[in-house]
Design a protein around this motif. Structure first.
Motif, PDB file in Angstrom:
ATOM      1  N   GLY A  78     -17.540  43.157   5.106  1.00  0.00           N
ATOM      2  CA  GLY A  78     -17.146  41.793   4.768  1.00  0.00           C
ATOM      3  C   GLY A  78     -16.138  41.716   3.638  1.00  0.00           C
ATOM      4  O   GLY A  78     -15.285  40.827   3.603  1.00  0.00           O
ATOM      5  N   SER A  79     -16.224  42.665   2.707  1.00  0.00           N
ATOM      6  CA  SER A  79     -15.281  42.687   1.579  1.00  0.00           C
ATOM      7  C   SER A  79     -14.006  43.455   1.905  1.00  0.00           C
ATOM      8  O   SER A  79     -13.115  43.570   1.053  1.00  0.00           O
ATOM      9  N   LYS A  80     -13.939  44.015   3.114  1.00  0.00           N
ATOM     10  CA  LYS A  80     -12.781  44.796   3.575  1.00  0.00           C
ATOM     11  C   LYS A  80     -12.590  46.092   2.797  1.00  0.00           C
ATOM     12  O   LYS A  80     -11.488  46.629   2.728  1.00  0.00           O
ATOM     13  N   ALA A  81     -13.681  46.596   2.226  1.00  0.00           N
ATOM     14  CA  ALA A  81     -13.614  47.909   1.585  1.00  0.00           C
ATOM     15  C   ALA A  81     -13.499  49.001   2.636  1.00  0.00           C
ATOM     16  O   ALA A  81     -12.962  50.081   2.390  1.00  0.00           O
ATOM     17  N   VAL A  82     -14.018  48.721   3.853  1.00  0.00           N
ATOM     18  CA  VAL A  82     -13.952  49.660   4.957  1.00  0.00           C
ATOM     19  C   VAL A  82     -13.870  48.846   6.243  1.00  0.00           C
ATOM     20  O   VAL A  82     -14.401  47.740   6.316  1.00  0.00           O
ATOM     21  N   THR A  83     -13.183  49.370   7.231  1.00  0.00           N
ATOM     22  CA  THR A  83     -13.062  48.656   8.503  1.00  0.00           C
ATOM     23  C   THR A  83     -14.367  48.758   9.284  1.00  0.00           C
ATOM     24  O   THR A  83     -15.202  49.637   9.026  1.00  0.00           O
ATOM     25  N   LEU A  84     -14.538  47.885  10.252  1.00  0.00           N
ATOM     26  CA  LEU A  84     -15.748  47.890  11.071  1.00  0.00           C
ATOM     27  C   LEU A  84     -15.909  49.223  11.801  1.00  0.00           C
ATOM     28  O   LEU A  84     -17.014  49.783  11.864  1.00  0.00           O
ATOM     29  N   GLY A  85     -14.812  49.743  12.348  1.00  0.00           N
ATOM     30  CA  GLY A  85     -14.886  51.012  13.068  1.00  0.00           C
ATOM     31  C   GLY A  85     -15.346  52.155  12.190  1.00  0.00           C
ATOM     32  O   GLY A  85     -16.236  52.929  12.555  1.00  0.00           O
ATOM     33  N   TRP A  86     -14.740  52.271  11.001  1.00  0.00           N
ATOM     34  CA  TRP A  86     -15.135  53.342  10.082  1.00  0.00           C
ATOM     35  C   TRP A  86     -16.549  53.131   9.565  1.00  0.00           C
ATOM     36  O   TRP A  86     -17.293  54.088   9.330  1.00  0.00           O
ATOM     37  N   ASN A 281      -2.299  42.827 -13.316  1.00  0.00           N
ATOM     38  CA  ASN A 281      -3.302  42.093 -14.084  1.00  0.00           C
ATOM     39  C   ASN A 281      -3.819  40.903 -13.270  1.00  0.00           C
ATOM     40  O   ASN A 281      -3.590  39.749 -13.626  1.00  0.00           O
ATOM     41  N   ASP A 282      -4.503  41.195 -12.160  1.00  0.00           N
ATOM     42  CA  ASP A 282      -5.049  40.110 -11.339  1.00  0.00           C
ATOM     43  C   ASP A 282      -6.313  40.583 -10.623  1.00  0.00           C
ATOM     44  O   ASP A 282      -6.677  41.765 -10.655  1.00  0.00           O
ATOM     45  N   LYS A 283      -7.005  39.638  -9.963  1.00  0.00           N
ATOM     46  CA  LYS A 283      -8.274  39.940  -9.314  1.00  0.00           C
ATOM     47  C   LYS A 283      -8.104  40.911  -8.146  1.00  0.00           C
ATOM     48  O   LYS A 283      -9.009  41.699  -7.855  1.00  0.00           O
ATOM     49  N   LYS A 284      -6.971  40.847  -7.475  1.00  0.00           N
ATOM     50  CA  LYS A 284      -6.745  41.727  -6.343  1.00  0.00           C
ATOM     51  C   LYS A 284      -6.783  43.195  -6.771  1.00  0.00           C
ATOM     52  O   LYS A 284      -7.410  44.041  -6.118  1.00  0.00           O
ATOM     53  N   ALA A 285      -6.122  43.491  -7.886  1.00  0.00           N
ATOM     54  CA  ALA A 285      -6.104  44.859  -8.391  1.00  0.00           C
ATOM     55  C   ALA A 285      -7.489  45.293  -8.863  1.00  0.00           C
ATOM     56  O   ALA A 285      -7.912  46.436  -8.642  1.00  0.00           O
ATOM     57  N   VAL A 286      -8.213  44.379  -9.501  1.00  0.00           N
ATOM     58  CA  VAL A 286      -9.574  44.695  -9.947  1.00  0.00           C
ATOM     59  C   VAL A 286     -10.468  44.981  -8.747  1.00  0.00           C
ATOM     60  O   VAL A 286     -11.277  45.914  -8.760  1.00  0.00           O
ATOM     61  N   ASN A 287     -10.324  44.184  -7.692  1.00  0.00           N
ATOM     62  CA  ASN A 287     -11.132  44.393  -6.494  1.00  0.00           C
ATOM     63  C   ASN A 287     -10.943  45.782  -5.906  1.00  0.00           C
ATOM     64  O   ASN A 287     -11.887  46.395  -5.410  1.00  0.00           O
ATOM     65  N   LEU A 369     -17.072  37.292   1.052  1.00  0.00           N
ATOM     66  CA  LEU A 369     -17.272  38.404   0.133  1.00  0.00           C
ATOM     67  C   LEU A 369     -15.947  39.034  -0.270  1.00  0.00           C
ATOM     68  O   LEU A 369     -15.040  39.160   0.543  1.00  0.00           O
ATOM     69  N   ASP A 370     -15.858  39.396  -1.551  1.00  0.00           N
ATOM     70  CA  ASP A 370     -14.824  40.337  -1.969  1.00  0.00           C
ATOM     71  C   ASP A 370     -15.551  41.583  -2.467  1.00  0.00           C
ATOM     72  O   ASP A 370     -16.779  41.683  -2.380  1.00  0.00           O
ATOM     73  N   ARG A 371     -14.826  42.558  -2.989  1.00  0.00           N
ATOM     74  CA  ARG A 371     -15.467  43.838  -3.300  1.00  0.00           C
ATOM     75  C   ARG A 371     -16.346  43.760  -4.547  1.00  0.00           C
ATOM     76  O   ARG A 371     -17.330  44.496  -4.651  1.00  0.00           O
ATOM     77  N   MET A 372     -16.012  42.878  -5.466  1.00  0.00           N
ATOM     78  CA  MET A 372     -16.890  42.699  -6.625  1.00  0.00           C
ATOM     79  C   MET A 372     -18.233  42.127  -6.194  1.00  0.00           C
ATOM     80  O   MET A 372     -19.291  42.549  -6.659  1.00  0.00           O
ATOM     81  N   ARG A 373     -18.209  41.149  -5.313  1.00  0.00           N
ATOM     82  CA  ARG A 373     -19.454  40.546  -4.823  1.00  0.00           C
ATOM     83  C   ARG A 373     -20.253  41.564  -4.013  1.00  0.00           C
ATOM     84  O   ARG A 373     -21.478  41.648  -4.145  1.00  0.00           O
TER      85      ARG A 373
END
Length: 528
Positions: A78-86, A281-287, A369-373
């Motif tokens: 859901g946070s796109k840390a990994v694809t569904l296939g992987w 310096n933004d949330k995208k980079a932190v994620n 969801l993002d990766r922090m969540r």
């Protein structure tokens, strides 16, 4: 013609899944018949029972893989840390490894001590009781997966054993104190998971994303967060995930986890700081910094799940096999390698064929969801299990994970609602100012540290009181409508109700199913 082609394209994946599942079950049938030839003096009823049990055990394992894997992989996908296939590949590999390596040479045949087998008059009744419990739990999990409801596979088999036990030996056969603890866990485990996940996410927001210099803050805080995760997962694996390989008392496990956390902190502190300072310096980079911790968390959770929850399928199967082989009822039974492999293949097959549905439900259909969540959710699941183990409470990882999702979603609602109120005050305090200036001030307010926000908000309230209350940007009725619509978007209430309803009826539903299935066996009056 085009419509027919479109329908065929939609149906073809379902046909493929069904065909692949049937091929797997036919293979299990053939293996069961072949293996039965190595058991001396096996009569017709014994052959029927062994082959049927192997098929139903594999079917149960498939349903566990299809339903439970979402707890481990849903947040990461859901946070796109990994694809569904992987995610499916990683989970299938680690679920199978956990089941085979750490599934245990000896497994408990009566999950949670839910019934007393000594009170069962006939050995044959015990064997058919286990088969009825397996099939009842598997059918319920199949239905829950089809409806997109993540439920506890442990509670499913416990309810099924309870129902079949009552059908076989009456109400006194059941350990009602254990049932009471399970019912209490329906409330305690999701609440605990939700509170811990919300607290972790709020800490991440306050210490990183609410700072003007997010990258510097991430470089300082992330090593500590990863070290905390290393401690939590080491402790979790030692008290739950490694099964037969190594299992330590919780105090020792926490000490070993602390040592691992210190080493991890020393190794990753400098690289993480460099990675954080190199990013924007933004949330995208932190994620992005949370990506690999999430992948490792999902893999370890899958390994632990395979090691522990495979027993929900192979425990009753091992009990039936041991009963057929020795003619005795055992509270614990050896799990031969072929049973472990059967459970592992069933988990991986069910996950590969049908796991995607629940992964999407958990990862995308409850809250965004993002990766922090997702990190907060994964860490919350392990911390909750550790706390529950210390308190001696039975918890379901499914309930904990879904509770953590709800906790994260409702925290977002609370913060967004408060921010909307602050935004209204800021607009009112700047009434008459140039729109660009208002927006610039609001941007500065959003990026300000929490302590500075309080000061700015107090000033805005003071200035707002000097204006006519009727001249606010939105009328009260409009604000209520916007607030309600936004809440529906952040946490889907219909999904919450559907999942909670499935949780509540899991034990009674599987109990009724298994009881009816056991009664059906009495028509044949089987004997071993």
């Amino acid at each position: 013609m085009k419509a027919a082609t479109k329908v065929a394209a939609i149906r073809s994946p379902e046909y493929f899944r069904l065909t692949a599942g049937l091929i797997f079950m036919i293979g299990v049938f053939a293996f069961g018949v072949w293996h039965a030839g190595y058991i001396p003096d096996l009569g017709g009823q014994g052959l029927l029972l062994l082959v049927s049990s192997a098929i139903v055990g594999a079917y149960m394992a498939m349903n566990i893989g299809a339903n439970d894997v979402a707890n481990n992989m849903g947040p990461a996908v859901g946070s796109k840390a990994v694809t569904l296939g992987w995610a499916i590949v990683i989970a299938a590999v680690f679920e199978a490894l956990g089941a085979i390596i750490a599934g245990g040479e000896v497994v408990s045949t009566i999950k949670g001590g839910i019934i007393d087998p000594a009170q069962i008059a006939q050995v044959s009744d015990f064997a058919w009781l286990m088969l009825a419990a397996l099939l009842g739990a598997a059918l319920w999990l199949n239905l829950a997966t089809a409806l997109g409801a993540p439920v506890s596979t442990t509670h499913s088999i416990i309810g099924a054993v309870m129902g079949a036990g009552v059908a076989a030996g009456g109400w006194d056969l059941v350990n009602w104190a254990t049932i009471g603890k399970i019912v209490a866990s329906w409330v305690v485990s999701p609440l605990m998971g939700g509170v811990i996940a919300a607290a972790l996410l709020y800490f991440i927001k306050r210490s990183i994303t609410y700072r003007r210099e997010m990258s510097l803050a991430a470089g300082r805080i992330m090593p500590w967060l990863v070290a905390l995760m290393a401690w939590a997962f080491t402790t979790f694996m030692l008290i739950k995930g490694l099964g037969a390989i190594l299992r330590l008392p919780i105090g020792q496990a926490m000490g070993v986890g602390l040592g691992v956390a210190v080493v991890v902190f020393a190794l990753i502190r400098a690289p993480l700081r460099r990675a954080a300072s190199a990013g924007s310096n933004d949330k995208k980079a932190v994620n992005l910094l949370f990506t690999w911790p999430l992948v490792f968390a999902a893999a370890l959770l899958s390994f632990a799940h395979g090691a522990n929850d495979v027993a929900n399928a192979i425990g009753p199967l091992a009990a039936i096999y041991e009963t057929i082989r020795t003619g005795e009822v055992a509270g614990k039974a050896p799990a031969p390698l072929w049973i472990l492999v059967l459970g592992a293949l069933g988990l991986a097959t069910g996950l590969a064929l049908y796991g995607s549905k629940l992964i999407r439900t958990v990862g995308k259909e409850i809250t965004e969801l993002d990766r922090m969540r997702a990190f907060a959710i994964a860490l919350s699941a392990t911390l909750t299990v550790i706390v529950a183990a210390q308190l001696g409470m039975p918890v379901s990882t499914t309930h904990v994970t879904i509770g953590a999702l709800f906790g994260v979603g409702f925290l977002r609602e609370y913060l967004k609602t408060n921010y909307a109120k602050m935004e209204k005050i800021i607009h009112a305090g700047h009434k008459g100012s140039d729109l660009a200036a208002v927006e610039a001030y609001m941007k500065a307010f959003e990026m300000a540290p929490v302590t500075e926000k309080r000061v700015m908000l107090a000033e805005m309230k003071r200035r707002a009181k000097a204006h006519d209350p009727d001249a606010l940007v939105f009328a009260k009725k409009e604000r209520k409508a916007m607030k309600k619509a936004y809440k529906s978007e952040l946490v889907k209430r219909s999904m919450v109700l559907r999942i909670v309803a499935a949780w509540v009826i899991t034990v009674p539903a599987t109990a009724v199913l298994a009881g009816l299935l056991f009664k059906l066996t009495t028509w044949w009056n089987p004997g071993l």
